[in-house]
Design a protein around this motif. Sequence first.
Motif, short mmCIF file in Angstrom:
data_model
loop_
_atom_site.label_atom_id
_atom_site.label_comp_id
_atom_site.label_asym_id
_atom_site.label_seq_id
_atom_site.Cartn_x
_atom_site.Cartn_y
_atom_site.Cartn_z
N ARG A 30 5.44 -7.06 -6.31
CA ARG A 30 5.82 -5.66 -6.46
C ARG A 30 5.88 -5.28 -7.95
NH1 ARG A 30 10.15 -5.03 -3.16
NH2 ARG A 30 11.50 -5.91 -4.74
N THR A 31 6.39 -6.20 -8.78
CA THR A 31 6.41 -5.97 -10.22
C THR A 31 4.99 -5.87 -10.76
OG1 THR A 31 8.51 -7.12 -10.44
CG2 THR A 31 7.20 -6.90 -12.43
N MET A 32 4.10 -6.69 -10.23
CA MET A 32 2.70 -6.62 -10.65
C MET A 32 2.10 -5.25 -10.29
SD MET A 32 1.32 -10.44 -9.60
CE MET A 32 -0.37 -10.14 -10.12
N VAL A 33 2.42 -4.75 -9.10
CA VAL A 33 1.92 -3.43 -8.69
C VAL A 33 2.47 -2.35 -9.63
CG1 VAL A 33 2.02 -1.66 -6.87
CG2 VAL A 33 1.54 -4.04 -6.28
N THR A 34 3.75 -2.43 -9.94
CA THR A 34 4.36 -1.46 -10.85
C THR A 34 3.70 -1.50 -12.21
OG1 THR A 34 6.46 -1.72 -9.69
CG2 THR A 34 6.54 -0.69 -11.86
N VAL A 59 10.98 5.91 -6.92
CA VAL A 59 10.36 5.25 -5.78
C VAL A 59 11.03 3.90 -5.52
CG1 VAL A 59 8.22 4.18 -4.94
CG2 VAL A 59 8.15 6.44 -5.98
N LEU A 60 11.30 3.14 -6.58
CA LEU A 60 11.95 1.85 -6.40
C LEU A 60 13.37 2.01 -5.86
CD1 LEU A 60 10.73 0.03 -9.61
CD2 LEU A 60 10.20 -0.63 -7.26
N ARG A 61 14.06 3.04 -6.30
CA ARG A 61 15.46 3.22 -5.87
C ARG A 61 15.53 3.77 -4.46
NH1 ARG A 61 19.63 6.55 -9.45
NH2 ARG A 61 19.77 4.56 -10.55
N TYR A 62 14.83 4.87 -4.18
CA TYR A 62 15.02 5.57 -2.90
C TYR A 62 14.06 5.12 -1.81
CZ TYR A 62 18.00 8.46 -5.72
OH TYR A 62 18.98 8.89 -6.55
N LEU A 104 0.83 -1.21 0.00
CA LEU A 104 0.00 0.00 0.00
C LEU A 104 0.86 1.26 0.00
CD1 LEU A 104 -2.86 -1.00 2.46
CD2 LEU A 104 -3.08 -0.53 0.01
N ARG A 105 1.91 1.28 0.81
CA ARG A 105 2.80 2.45 0.83
C ARG A 105 3.50 2.62 -0.51
NH1 ARG A 105 3.99 0.42 5.91
NH2 ARG A 105 5.89 -0.54 5.10
N TYR A 106 3.98 1.51 -1.07
CA TYR A 106 4.67 1.57 -2.36
C TYR A 106 3.73 2.10 -3.44
CZ TYR A 106 6.78 -0.05 -6.67
OH TYR A 106 7.28 -0.11 -7.94
N GLU A 149 17.76 -4.66 -10.18
CA GLU A 149 16.45 -5.08 -9.68
C GLU A 149 15.34 -4.20 -10.24
OE1 GLU A 149 17.64 -6.88 -5.30
OE2 GLU A 149 17.49 -4.71 -5.55
N ILE A 150 15.60 -2.91 -10.36
CA ILE A 150 14.61 -2.00 -10.94
C ILE A 150 14.40 -2.36 -12.41
CG2 ILE A 150 14.11 0.40 -11.55
CD1 ILE A 150 15.80 1.19 -9.06
#
Length: 192
Positions: A57-61, A120-123, A15-17, A131-132
Amino acid sequence: MRFEDFAAARLPGLLRYAALLCGDRELARDIVQDVLTKALVRWKRIGAMDRPDAYVRTMVTNEFLSLRRRRAIRTVALTHEALDGRGAPSVPDHAADPGAREDLWHRLTELPRRQRAVLVLRYYEGLTDNEIAETLNCRPGTVRGYASRALATLRVEMTRDSTKTPESTRPSDPTEPTHPTRIPSLTQGDPA
């Protein structure tokens, strides 16, 4: 690992991501809800992976990046108790912090989606360029390019706004010393 256990453990982070990606908590909840629904259907395969959290997480992205391609966004009303009541996740949501970071988050929402996702993925998530790249299905050099352009855009916007302060609009006094404005920059690993 059962899907229910996975969802209970990872829901606050997802949710935060998603909130950081889209800048809207309600839309983030919709994205995570859609992704978890899709993940439940495929959980036998996803749960057998080494890192099901990275896959989800990839699915969310991908869900976030595909929002623009949809004609309409479907909404499903949820109860207050499920979202904000006693049974809701109790981990603090830093994306909702109205303090000093509000300006930065507003600027992030104005970035193109892929640039925002990279930052967002990096920081926030602390992922490496490789990974990104795996998450966004692109090359690590593309990730670095997105990050570079996004940070340059943020610096330019922050510089532009810092020169519009009321003090800079009044006539300058030649006897006053001038100090250059320092532009904050983010280095990999720093929280945003």
